[in-house]
Design a protein around this motif. Structure first.
Motif, PDB file in Angstrom:
ATOM      1  N   LEU A   1      18.423 -10.315  60.246  1.00 20.24           N
ATOM      2  CA  LEU A   1      19.850 -10.003  60.298  1.00 20.24           C
ATOM      3  C   LEU A   1      20.185  -8.901  59.301  1.00 20.24           C
ATOM      4  CD1 LEU A   1      22.584 -10.773  61.542  1.00 20.24           C
ATOM      5  CD2 LEU A   1      22.881 -12.428  59.693  1.00 20.24           C
ATOM      6  N   ALA A   2      19.551  -8.943  58.136  1.00 17.33           N
ATOM      7  CA  ALA A   2      19.791  -7.916  57.114  1.00 17.33           C
ATOM      8  C   ALA A   2      19.307  -6.548  57.584  1.00 17.33           C
ATOM      9  CB  ALA A   2      19.098  -8.305  55.811  1.00 17.33           C
ATOM     10  N   ILE A   3      18.189  -6.518  58.293  1.00 13.39           N
ATOM     11  CA  ILE A   3      17.699  -5.249  58.838  1.00 13.39           C
ATOM     12  C   ILE A   3      18.746  -4.642  59.767  1.00 13.39           C
ATOM     13  CG2 ILE A   3      16.017  -4.208  60.405  1.00 13.39           C
ATOM     14  CD1 ILE A   3      13.901  -6.017  59.245  1.00 13.39           C
ATOM     15  N   ALA A   4      19.329  -5.502  60.608  1.00  8.34           N
ATOM     16  CA  ALA A   4      20.334  -5.020  61.561  1.00  8.34           C
ATOM     17  C   ALA A   4      21.598  -4.565  60.842  1.00  8.34           C
ATOM     18  CB  ALA A   4      20.660  -6.122  62.568  1.00  8.34           C
ATOM     19  N   LEU A   5      22.130  -5.411  59.980  1.00  6.11           N
ATOM     20  CA  LEU A   5      23.385  -5.090  59.308  1.00  6.11           C
ATOM     21  C   LEU A   5      23.239  -3.921  58.346  1.00  6.11           C
ATOM     22  CD1 LEU A   5      24.835  -8.651  58.592  1.00  6.11           C
ATOM     23  CD2 LEU A   5      25.392  -7.082  60.450  1.00  6.11           C
ATOM     24  N   GLY A   6      22.015  -3.665  57.901  1.00  2.35           N
ATOM     25  CA  GLY A   6      21.784  -2.551  56.995  1.00  2.35           C
ATOM     26  C   GLY A   6      22.139  -1.208  57.596  1.00  2.35           C
ATOM     27  N   VAL A   7      22.072  -1.098  58.918  1.00  6.02           N
ATOM     28  CA  VAL A   7      22.389   0.181  59.558  1.00  6.02           C
ATOM     29  C   VAL A   7      23.894   0.429  59.601  1.00  6.02           C
ATOM     30  CG1 VAL A   7      20.346  -0.105  60.998  1.00  6.02           C
ATOM     31  CG2 VAL A   7      22.586  -0.627  61.952  1.00  6.02           C
ATOM     32  N   ALA A   8      24.686  -0.609  59.330  1.00 10.33           N
ATOM     33  CA  ALA A   8      26.139  -0.440  59.287  1.00 10.33           C
ATOM     34  C   ALA A   8      26.663  -0.951  57.954  1.00 10.33           C
ATOM     35  CB  ALA A   8      26.805  -1.175  60.436  1.00 10.33           C
ATOM     36  N   GLU A   9      25.911  -0.680  56.888  1.00 12.92           N
ATOM     37  CA  GLU A   9      26.292  -1.139  55.548  1.00 12.92           C
ATOM     38  C   GLU A   9      27.703  -0.637  55.216  1.00 12.92           C
ATOM     39  OE1 GLU A   9      26.782  -1.731  52.226  1.00 12.92           O
ATOM     40  OE2 GLU A   9      25.738  -3.558  52.752  1.00 12.92           O
ATOM     41  N   PRO A  10      28.646  -1.550  54.966  1.00 14.71           N
ATOM     42  CA  PRO A  10      30.036  -1.137  54.736  1.00 14.71           C
ATOM     43  C   PRO A  10      30.250  -0.258  53.515  1.00 14.71           C
ATOM     44  CG  PRO A  10      29.909  -3.485  55.251  1.00 14.71           C
ATOM     45  CD  PRO A  10      28.500  -3.023  55.017  1.00 14.71           C
ATOM     46  N   SER A  11      29.234  -0.173  52.643  1.00 17.39           N
ATOM     47  CA  SER A  11      29.405   0.666  51.455  1.00 17.39           C
ATOM     48  C   SER A  11      28.702   2.014  51.580  1.00 17.39           C
ATOM     49  CB  SER A  11      28.852  -0.067  50.224  1.00 17.39           C
ATOM     50  OG  SER A  11      27.476  -0.350  50.381  1.00 17.39           O
ATOM     51  N   THR A  12      27.914   2.208  52.634  1.00 20.71           N
ATOM     52  CA  THR A  12      27.158   3.459  52.759  1.00 20.71           C
ATOM     53  C   THR A  12      27.236   4.033  54.175  1.00 20.71           C
ATOM     54  OG1 THR A  12      25.166   2.085  53.072  1.00 20.71           O
ATOM     55  CG2 THR A  12      25.528   2.990  50.875  1.00 20.71           C
ATOM     56  N   THR A  13      26.438   3.498  55.095  1.00 17.22           N
ATOM     57  CA  THR A  13      26.307   4.141  56.408  1.00 17.22           C
ATOM     58  C   THR A  13      27.549   4.011  57.278  1.00 17.22           C
ATOM     59  OG1 THR A  13      25.114   2.152  57.119  1.00 17.22           O
ATOM     60  CG2 THR A  13      23.800   4.092  56.572  1.00 17.22           C
ATOM     61  N   LEU A  14      28.183   2.827  57.310  1.00 15.87           N
ATOM     62  CA  LEU A  14      29.343   2.665  58.192  1.00 15.87           C
ATOM     63  C   LEU A  14      30.480   3.628  57.843  1.00 15.87           C
ATOM     64  CD1 LEU A  14      30.529   1.224  60.603  1.00 15.87           C
ATOM     65  CD2 LEU A  14      31.418  -0.546  59.079  1.00 15.87           C
ATOM     66  N   PRO A  15      30.840   3.805  56.560  1.00 21.06           N
ATOM     67  CA  PRO A  15      31.881   4.806  56.260  1.00 21.06           C
ATOM     68  C   PRO A  15      31.515   6.209  56.745  1.00 21.06           C
ATOM     69  CG  PRO A  15      31.552   3.371  54.366  1.00 21.06           C
ATOM     70  CD  PRO A  15      30.458   3.049  55.352  1.00 21.06           C
ATOM     71  N   LEU A  16      30.237   6.566  56.644  1.00 23.52           N
ATOM     72  CA  LEU A  16      29.811   7.885  57.100  1.00 23.52           C
ATOM     73  C   LEU A  16      29.882   7.991  58.620  1.00 23.52           C
ATOM     74  CD1 LEU A  16      26.724   8.483  54.764  1.00 23.52           C
ATOM     75  CD2 LEU A  16      29.035   9.438  54.537  1.00 23.52           C
ATOM     76  N   ILE A  17      29.540   6.895  59.324  1.00 22.93           N
ATOM     77  CA  ILE A  17      29.612   6.896  60.783  1.00 22.93           C
ATOM     78  C   ILE A  17      31.057   7.072  61.237  1.00 22.93           C
ATOM     79  CG2 ILE A  17      29.326   5.479  62.860  1.00 22.93           C
ATOM     80  CD1 ILE A  17      26.861   4.218  61.501  1.00 22.93           C
ATOM     81  N   ILE A  18      31.963   6.301  60.647  1.00 26.97           N
ATOM     82  CA  ILE A  18      33.368   6.384  61.042  1.00 26.97           C
ATOM     83  C   ILE A  18      33.953   7.735  60.646  1.00 26.97           C
ATOM     84  CG2 ILE A  18      35.635   5.313  60.831  1.00 26.97           C
ATOM     85  CD1 ILE A  18      33.398   3.679  62.289  1.00 26.97           C
ATOM     86  N   ALA A  19      33.575   8.235  59.458  1.00 26.87           N
ATOM     87  CA  ALA A  19      34.069   9.532  59.008  1.00 26.87           C
ATOM     88  C   ALA A  19      33.594  10.663  59.919  1.00 26.87           C
ATOM     89  CB  ALA A  19      33.626   9.792  57.566  1.00 26.87           C
ATOM     90  N   HIS A  20      32.493  10.452  60.634  1.00 21.83           N
ATOM     91  CA  HIS A  20      32.005  11.464  61.580  1.00 21.83           C
ATOM     92  C   HIS A  20      32.999  11.652  62.726  1.00 21.83           C
ATOM     93  CE1 HIS A  20      29.070  13.721  64.036  1.00 21.83           C
ATOM     94  NE2 HIS A  20      29.555  13.021  65.051  1.00 21.83           N
ATOM     95  N   PHE A  21      33.653  10.558  63.126  1.00 20.52           N
ATOM     96  CA  PHE A  21      34.572  10.624  64.261  1.00 20.52           C
ATOM     97  C   PHE A  21      36.034  10.745  63.833  1.00 20.52           C
ATOM     98  CE2 PHE A  21      30.870   8.215  65.894  1.00 20.52           C
ATOM     99  CZ  PHE A  21      30.537   9.032  66.966  1.00 20.52           C
ATOM    100  N   SER A  22      36.336  10.494  62.549  1.00 22.44           N
ATOM    101  CA  SER A  22      37.710  10.600  62.059  1.00 22.44           C
ATOM    102  C   SER A  22      37.703  10.924  60.564  1.00 22.44           C
ATOM    103  CB  SER A  22      38.466   9.290  62.307  1.00 22.44           C
ATOM    104  OG  SER A  22      39.747   9.311  61.712  1.00 22.44           O
ATOM    105  N   SER A  23      38.615  11.785  60.145  1.00 23.83           N
ATOM    106  CA  SER A  23      38.688  12.175  58.735  1.00 23.83           C
ATOM    107  C   SER A  23      39.700  11.336  57.954  1.00 23.83           C
ATOM    108  CB  SER A  23      39.076  13.661  58.628  1.00 23.83           C
ATOM    109  OG  SER A  23      40.331  13.888  59.262  1.00 23.83           O
ATOM    110  N   ASP A  24      40.361  10.395  58.624  1.00 23.28           N
ATOM    111  CA  ASP A  24      41.383   9.561  57.986  1.00 23.28           C
ATOM    112  C   ASP A  24      40.724   8.466  57.169  1.00 23.28           C
ATOM    113  OD1 ASP A  24      43.508   7.989  57.232  1.00 23.28           O
ATOM    114  OD2 ASP A  24      44.491   8.020  59.190  1.00 23.28           O
ATOM    115  N   VAL A  25      40.942   8.456  55.843  1.00 22.49           N
ATOM    116  CA  VAL A  25      40.318   7.475  54.960  1.00 22.49           C
ATOM    117  C   VAL A  25      40.790   6.065  55.265  1.00 22.49           C
ATOM    118  CG1 VAL A  25      42.043   7.620  53.116  1.00 22.49           C
ATOM    119  CG2 VAL A  25      39.706   7.017  52.554  1.00 22.49           C
ATOM    120  N   MET A  26      42.008   5.916  55.790  1.00 23.49           N
ATOM    121  CA  MET A  26      42.516   4.596  56.151  1.00 23.49           C
ATOM    122  C   MET A  26      41.730   4.003  57.315  1.00 23.49           C
ATOM    123  SD  MET A  26      44.970   3.761  54.091  1.00 23.49           S
ATOM    124  CE  MET A  26      45.854   2.489  54.984  1.00 23.49           C
ATOM    125  N   ILE A  27      41.273   4.862  58.219  1.00 19.58           N
ATOM    126  CA  ILE A  27      40.462   4.401  59.344  1.00 19.58           C
ATOM    127  C   ILE A  27      39.146   3.829  58.838  1.00 19.58           C
ATOM    128  CG2 ILE A  27      39.205   5.128  61.412  1.00 19.58           C
ATOM    129  CD1 ILE A  27      42.137   5.003  61.894  1.00 19.58           C
TER     130      ILE A  27
END
Length: 404
Positions: free
Chosen positions: A17-43
């Motif tokens: 489960l950690a291997i899977a969730l690591g790809v969407a780590e809320p402190s690293t990769t997930l913010p970068l993924i979302i920031a790729h599609f939107s520049s709004d920090v609130m998003i």
């Protein structure tokens, strides 16, 4: 119960489960993924909260039924299937839609993140009920430390793999590959835990005639149990690190050059901290109050460092110490609850704590508002204040050592 077998299956579940969730780590990769599609920090704050917090109200509903169940594993297996399919669907949505329709991509990411998190509301009740059944008060803490230790290893491997994929494949295809591959790896862990032989629960409560009657009884328990009230306040405040954590990587991006390898490196550092922490927490168990107190202190130190330094090694230190603190919070939270919860009311106690404290999973949203309105100094200072308040309440926790 066979501790060796159940411990192994618990560890395997946590590892994959950690291997899977690591790809969407809320402190690293997930913010970068979302920031790729939107520049709004609130998003960014909304999506990182969504991954963790889609399971709030449903936990009380799950406990309403679970209190009368002698076996919960059949329902947990269904939850596992839903979580696998929703995680896989995120990767497919990014791969198929991607940059062609960024808003539509964000919609599907949000939808499947919500389903993934929402299903965890049911899963959390069933999962913790099984842990309480198959482990004693002392061995449960040791098994959870083992689980989190190997989960940290899994996250390190995930961070290395994420760094490689992000470095060698263009976005957003690289993000899609992360989710698709990790979904199938997650399945190994789900299958392992689903194979645990669950004992029949003898002490069960008769289900109330309606959900509203159940809510009334749950409210009575909350009002009458002072230890539960202090426990819930402490756990809610332990989530205060989430006010800032999703934005640390975005601040780091302003001061240092973030390559794919460095993003993966932050995940490795965080999970290395978790590994070291779990070695310590395993030695301390079953003194769960001490684990909670130490975790608060580590988190406070981490954000204090960020107030004064933006060097690359300062971020390494912060991710390392927060890795220790986060896993410490996890171990202490559920085991302190088990120590005060009567066996027949255990699902209700779990649901009450998880339901109320899940509000903390959305702390990234007001954190984003504070950052957008003020600055990082204000955000980190506020986070330190809330963690200090949590430390105060943690000192008032009960630390019962008797088994259940």
């Amino acid at each position: 119960m066979n501790y060796t077998s159940n411990n192994l299956k618990n560890v395997l579940h946590g590892f994959f489960l950690a291997i899977a969730l690591g790809v969407a780590e809320p402190s690293t990769t997930l913010p970068l993924i979302i920031a790729h599609f939107s520049s709004d920090v609130m998003i960014v704050g909304f999506y990182t909260s969504l991954l963790r917090g889609g399971a709030i109200v449903v936990q009380l509903f799950a406990a309403f039924y679970a209190q009368s169940f002698k076996l919960v594993m059949p329902y947990l297996r269904l939850v596992f299937l839903v979580r696998f399919l929703s995680w896989l669907s995120i990767g497919l949505a990014i791969y198929i839609i991607g940059d062609a329709h960024p808003k539509l991509t964000l919609f599907f990411i949000a939808l499947f993140l919500f389903i993934f998190s929402f299903s965890a509301g049911f899963g959390s009740i069933y999962f913790n009920e099984i842990l309480a059944k198959v482990f004693t008060q002392e061995t449960r803490g040791k098994s959870m430390a083992n689980r989190q230790f190997f989960a940290a290893i899994g996250s390190i491997l995930s961070g290395i793999a994420a760094g490689y994929i992000l470095e060698h494949f263009p976005a957003p295809k690289s993000y899609a590959y992360l989710f698709i591959v990790s979904a199938f790896l997650m399945a190994f862990g789900l299958i392992a835990f689903a194979s645990i032989k669950e004992p029949v629960k003898e002490q069960v409560l008769e289900k109330e005639k309606s959900f509203w009657e159940f809510l009334g009884n749950a409210a009575k328990i909350l009002r009458s149990d002072k230890a539960l009230q202090i426990q819930i306040i402490t756990v809610l405040l332990s989530y205060s690190f989430l006010f800032s954590f999703a934005y640390v990587i975005l601040q780091a991006k302003q001061f240092i050059e973030l390559s794919g390898w460095l993003v993966g490196g932050f995940i490795v550092i965080q999970m290395s901290g978790a590994m070291v922490g779990n070695i310590i927490w395993k030695k301390i168990a079953p003194h769960y109050k001490q684990i909670m107190l130490t975790s608060f202190i580590l988190a406070i130190i981490s954000f204090t460092v960020l107030l004064f330094s933006h060097h690359k090694y300062a971020y390494f230190f912060v991710f390392f110490t927060l890795g220790m603190a986060i896993d410490g919070f996890r171990i202490a939270t559920i085991n302190l609850l088990f120590s005060i919860a009567p066996q027949d009311k255990r699902p209700i106690y779990i649901a009450l704590q998880n339901n109320i404290t899940s509000l903390g999973l959305f702390f990234a949203i007001p954190g984003g508002f504070i950052l957008k309105t003020f600055n990082y100094t204000t955000l980190y200072s506020f986070t330190i204040f809330m963690l200090s308040l949590g430390l105060f309440f943690a000192m008032r926790l009960k630390n019962m050592q008797n088994g259940i």
